[in-house]
Each structure stands twice: as structure tokens, then as C-alpha cells.
Design a protein around this motif. Structure first.
Motif, PDB file in Angstrom:
ATOM      1  N   TYR A 163       0.842  -1.197   0.000  1.00  0.00           N
ATOM      2  CA  TYR A 163       0.000   0.000   0.000  1.00  0.00           C
ATOM      3  C   TYR A 163       0.871   1.237   0.000  1.00  0.00           C
ATOM      4  O   TYR A 163       1.585   1.493   0.963  1.00  0.00           O
ATOM      5  CB  TYR A 163      -0.902   0.037   1.232  1.00  0.00           C
ATOM      6  N   GLU A 164       0.782   2.006  -1.058  1.00  0.00           N
ATOM      7  CA  GLU A 164       1.522   3.257  -1.117  1.00  0.00           C
ATOM      8  C   GLU A 164       0.829   4.247  -0.189  1.00  0.00           C
ATOM      9  O   GLU A 164      -0.384   4.223  -0.028  1.00  0.00           O
ATOM     10  CB  GLU A 164       1.512   3.782  -2.555  1.00  0.00           C
ATOM     11  N   GLY A 165       1.629   5.121   0.434  1.00  0.00           N
ATOM     12  CA  GLY A 165       1.034   6.087   1.341  1.00  0.00           C
ATOM     13  C   GLY A 165       1.903   7.301   1.537  1.00  0.00           C
ATOM     14  O   GLY A 165       3.029   7.363   1.054  1.00  0.00           O
ATOM     15  N   GLN A 166       1.341   8.254   2.249  1.00  0.00           N
ATOM     16  CA  GLN A 166       2.097   9.479   2.492  1.00  0.00           C
ATOM     17  C   GLN A 166       1.737  10.100   3.832  1.00  0.00           C
ATOM     18  O   GLN A 166       0.625   9.939   4.344  1.00  0.00           O
ATOM     19  CB  GLN A 166       1.888  10.487   1.377  1.00  0.00           C
ATOM     20  N   LEU A 167       2.713  10.805   4.356  1.00  0.00           N
ATOM     21  CA  LEU A 167       2.544  11.654   5.517  1.00  0.00           C
ATOM     22  C   LEU A 167       2.436  13.076   4.989  1.00  0.00           C
ATOM     23  O   LEU A 167       3.284  13.513   4.211  1.00  0.00           O
ATOM     24  CB  LEU A 167       3.752  11.523   6.453  1.00  0.00           C
ATOM     25  N   THR A 168       1.382  13.766   5.368  1.00  0.00           N
ATOM     26  CA  THR A 168       1.197  15.158   4.950  1.00  0.00           C
ATOM     27  C   THR A 168       1.329  16.039   6.183  1.00  0.00           C
ATOM     28  O   THR A 168       0.627  15.834   7.175  1.00  0.00           O
ATOM     29  CB  THR A 168      -0.193  15.362   4.304  1.00  0.00           C
ATOM     30  N   ALA A 169       2.253  16.972   6.140  1.00  0.00           N
ATOM     31  CA  ALA A 169       2.464  17.913   7.238  1.00  0.00           C
ATOM     32  C   ALA A 169       1.940  19.276   6.802  1.00  0.00           C
ATOM     33  O   ALA A 169       2.334  19.787   5.754  1.00  0.00           O
ATOM     34  CB  ALA A 169       3.944  18.005   7.594  1.00  0.00           C
ATOM     35  N   SER A 223      15.004  15.281   8.593  1.00  0.00           N
ATOM     36  CA  SER A 223      15.399  13.899   8.283  1.00  0.00           C
ATOM     37  C   SER A 223      14.540  13.260   7.194  1.00  0.00           C
ATOM     38  O   SER A 223      14.880  12.176   6.708  1.00  0.00           O
ATOM     39  CB  SER A 223      15.342  13.031   9.549  1.00  0.00           C
ATOM     40  N   ILE A 224      13.455  13.917   6.812  1.00  0.00           N
ATOM     41  CA  ILE A 224      12.583  13.324   5.791  1.00  0.00           C
ATOM     42  C   ILE A 224      12.509  14.171   4.518  1.00  0.00           C
ATOM     43  O   ILE A 224      11.671  13.928   3.654  1.00  0.00           O
ATOM     44  CB  ILE A 224      11.174  13.023   6.341  1.00  0.00           C
ATOM     45  N   LEU A 225      13.420  15.125   4.386  1.00  0.00           N
ATOM     46  CA  LEU A 225      13.439  15.960   3.180  1.00  0.00           C
ATOM     47  C   LEU A 225      13.566  15.133   1.900  1.00  0.00           C
ATOM     48  O   LEU A 225      12.964  15.457   0.882  1.00  0.00           O
ATOM     49  CB  LEU A 225      14.562  16.993   3.257  1.00  0.00           C
ATOM     50  N   CYS A 226      14.330  14.062   1.955  1.00  0.00           N
ATOM     51  CA  CYS A 226      14.523  13.238   0.757  1.00  0.00           C
ATOM     52  C   CYS A 226      13.265  12.467   0.365  1.00  0.00           C
ATOM     53  O   CYS A 226      13.183  11.923  -0.741  1.00  0.00           O
ATOM     54  CB  CYS A 226      15.697  12.284   0.938  1.00  0.00           C
ATOM     55  N   PHE A 227      12.258  12.428   1.228  1.00  0.00           N
ATOM     56  CA  PHE A 227      10.999  11.741   0.935  1.00  0.00           C
ATOM     57  C   PHE A 227       9.915  12.716   0.459  1.00  0.00           C
ATOM     58  O   PHE A 227       8.802  12.292   0.154  1.00  0.00           O
ATOM     59  CB  PHE A 227      10.494  11.004   2.177  1.00  0.00           C
ATOM     60  N   LYS A 228      10.260  14.000   0.407  1.00  0.00           N
ATOM     61  CA  LYS A 228       9.280  15.024   0.033  1.00  0.00           C
ATOM     62  C   LYS A 228       8.844  14.831  -1.409  1.00  0.00           C
ATOM     63  O   LYS A 228       9.671  14.638  -2.310  1.00  0.00           O
ATOM     64  CB  LYS A 228       9.903  16.411   0.219  1.00  0.00           C
ATOM     65  N   LYS A 229       7.531  14.879  -1.613  1.00  0.00           N
ATOM     66  CA  LYS A 229       6.973  14.685  -2.953  1.00  0.00           C
ATOM     67  C   LYS A 229       6.938  16.022  -3.682  1.00  0.00           C
ATOM     68  O   LYS A 229       6.794  17.066  -3.058  1.00  0.00           O
ATOM     69  CB  LYS A 229       5.549  14.118  -2.850  1.00  0.00           C
ATOM     70  N   TYR A 246       5.064  13.729   2.079  1.00  0.00           N
ATOM     71  CA  TYR A 246       6.224  12.858   2.111  1.00  0.00           C
ATOM     72  C   TYR A 246       5.799  11.428   1.793  1.00  0.00           C
ATOM     73  O   TYR A 246       4.819  10.924   2.365  1.00  0.00           O
ATOM     74  CB  TYR A 246       6.886  12.879   3.494  1.00  0.00           C
ATOM     75  N   SER A 247       6.517  10.772   0.893  1.00  0.00           N
ATOM     76  CA  SER A 247       6.255   9.363   0.584  1.00  0.00           C
ATOM     77  C   SER A 247       6.754   8.499   1.735  1.00  0.00           C
ATOM     78  O   SER A 247       7.910   8.609   2.148  1.00  0.00           O
ATOM     79  CB  SER A 247       6.994   8.953  -0.685  1.00  0.00           C
ATOM     80  N   THR A 273       9.795   2.008   2.637  1.00  0.00           N
ATOM     81  CA  THR A 273      10.473   1.126   3.589  1.00  0.00           C
ATOM     82  C   THR A 273      11.614   1.837   4.310  1.00  0.00           C
ATOM     83  O   THR A 273      11.949   1.487   5.438  1.00  0.00           O
ATOM     84  CB  THR A 273      11.013  -0.132   2.876  1.00  0.00           C
ATOM     85  N   ASP A 274      12.218   2.854   3.688  1.00  0.00           N
ATOM     86  CA  ASP A 274      13.332   3.584   4.297  1.00  0.00           C
ATOM     87  C   ASP A 274      12.892   4.767   5.151  1.00  0.00           C
ATOM     88  O   ASP A 274      13.723   5.400   5.809  1.00  0.00           O
ATOM     89  CB  ASP A 274      14.276   4.099   3.203  1.00  0.00           C
ATOM     90  N   PHE A 275      11.620   5.113   5.132  1.00  0.00           N
ATOM     91  CA  PHE A 275      11.113   6.259   5.887  1.00  0.00           C
ATOM     92  C   PHE A 275      11.293   5.990   7.386  1.00  0.00           C
ATOM     93  O   PHE A 275      11.020   4.892   7.869  1.00  0.00           O
ATOM     94  CB  PHE A 275       9.625   6.458   5.569  1.00  0.00           C
ATOM     95  N   PRO A 276      11.770   6.982   8.144  1.00  0.00           N
ATOM     96  CA  PRO A 276      11.986   6.775   9.587  1.00  0.00           C
ATOM     97  C   PRO A 276      10.652   6.696  10.334  1.00  0.00           C
ATOM     98  O   PRO A 276       9.929   7.687  10.460  1.00  0.00           O
ATOM     99  CB  PRO A 276      12.793   8.009  10.016  1.00  0.00           C
TER     100      PRO A 276
END
Length: 152
Positions: A42-48, A142-148, A113-114, A117-120
Motif C-alpha cells: 500500500y503506497e502512502g504518504q505523511l502530509t504535514a 530527516s525526511i526531506l529526501c521523501f518530500k513529494k 512525504y512518501s 520502507t526507508d522512511f523513519p
């Protein structure tokens, strides 16, 4: 209001949405389950969403009652959606009360942010068995690299 672990869950995608205050270096996660999804299935995201207090005369400012009113007006053309929205507000124990006319908030920014598996994140499989619940904070840097990208 449906007691789901994520804020929005669909057949193949999910979203967890968090409000952060201006200049906060972290986003708060209130349970292990919020980001504990099999991201290989399941693809997902954290939205801040960064919010800041503002005055009632701010054009982009909104109170809780004002936000509910805006959403209801947008859903007027979709009776079923309006009904579901109203039901969810009741399930969340929201009632239009005078004290919800203040304070006013303004959205300063919104980042997505996506969650991969590597997301903290903490998951049931990564915490010791004796841990029943945990609240934790993730550093936004720490999650800048996951930013969509905005277009995704």
C-alpha cells in the motif's frame, strides 16, 4: 472518527495528516499504528500542514466552524458526500459551538512525504514485543529526501 489508524485509507493508498506549528522542527506521531502500513503493498504518504494563528480579519484565516462551513458549502452539490461528512462530524463529536469561532489559523505551508520502507518510522515489527504504545517525533529535516513534488 471511524477509529482507523490512518486519517484516510483507500483500497490502494493511504494518508496520515499532521498539523505542525510554525518553526516546529518535528512532526508528532501519536501511535505506532499511524505509519505502520505494509508499504510494499500500500503506497502512502505523511502530509504535514503548518498552521499559524492569525486574526479574524486575515483573508486566508479560518476557524474550526468556518472550515466546517466551507467544506459543507463545497459539498452542497454532492448530497451523498455532504451526508457522509455530516455523519463523520457527529461521530467525531463535533458540534457548531460559539467557542469554535476562534482562534483563527492560516496555512503557511503543506508538504507531502512518501512513506517507504526507508522512511523513519516505528512499526510493530521493529519495536520490542513488550512495548504496547508509543508516541514519537520525526525531525522534518530527516525526511526531506521523501518530500513529494507538488505535481505528484
Amino acid at each position: 472518527p471511524l477509529a482507523a489508524d490512518q486519517d484516510f485509507r483507500y483500497a490502494d493508498y493511504w494518508y496520515e495528516v499532521k498539523a505542525v506549528v510554525l518553526d516546529s522542527p518535528t512532526v508528532k506521531i501519536s501511535s505506532i499504528e499511524q505509519l505502520d502500513v505494509d508499504v510494499t503493498q500500500y503506497e502512502g504518504q505523511l502530509t504535514a500542514v503548518c498552521i499559524d494563528r492569525t486574526s479574524p480579519d486575515e483573508p486566508d484565516g479560518v476557524s474550526l466552524n468556518g472550515l466546517v462551513s466551507r467544506i459543507s458549502q463545497l459539498l452542497d452539490a454532492f448530497p451523498h458526500a455532504e451526508s457522509v461528512f455530516s455523519d463523520r462530524l457527529l461521530e467525531a463529536r463535533y458540534f457548531d459551538r460559539p467557542e469554535y469561532n476562534n482562534p483563527y489559523y492560516k496555512i503557511k505551508w503543506l508538504y507531502r512525504y512518501s512513506v517507504t520502507t526507508d522512511f523513519p518510522r516505528l512499526t510493530r515489527s521493529t519495536v520490542p514485543k513488550g512495548i504496547r504504545n508509543a508516541k514519537y517525533e520525526i525531525a522534518l529535516t530527516s525526511i526531506l529526501c521523501f518530500k513529494k513534488n507538488e505535481n505528484e
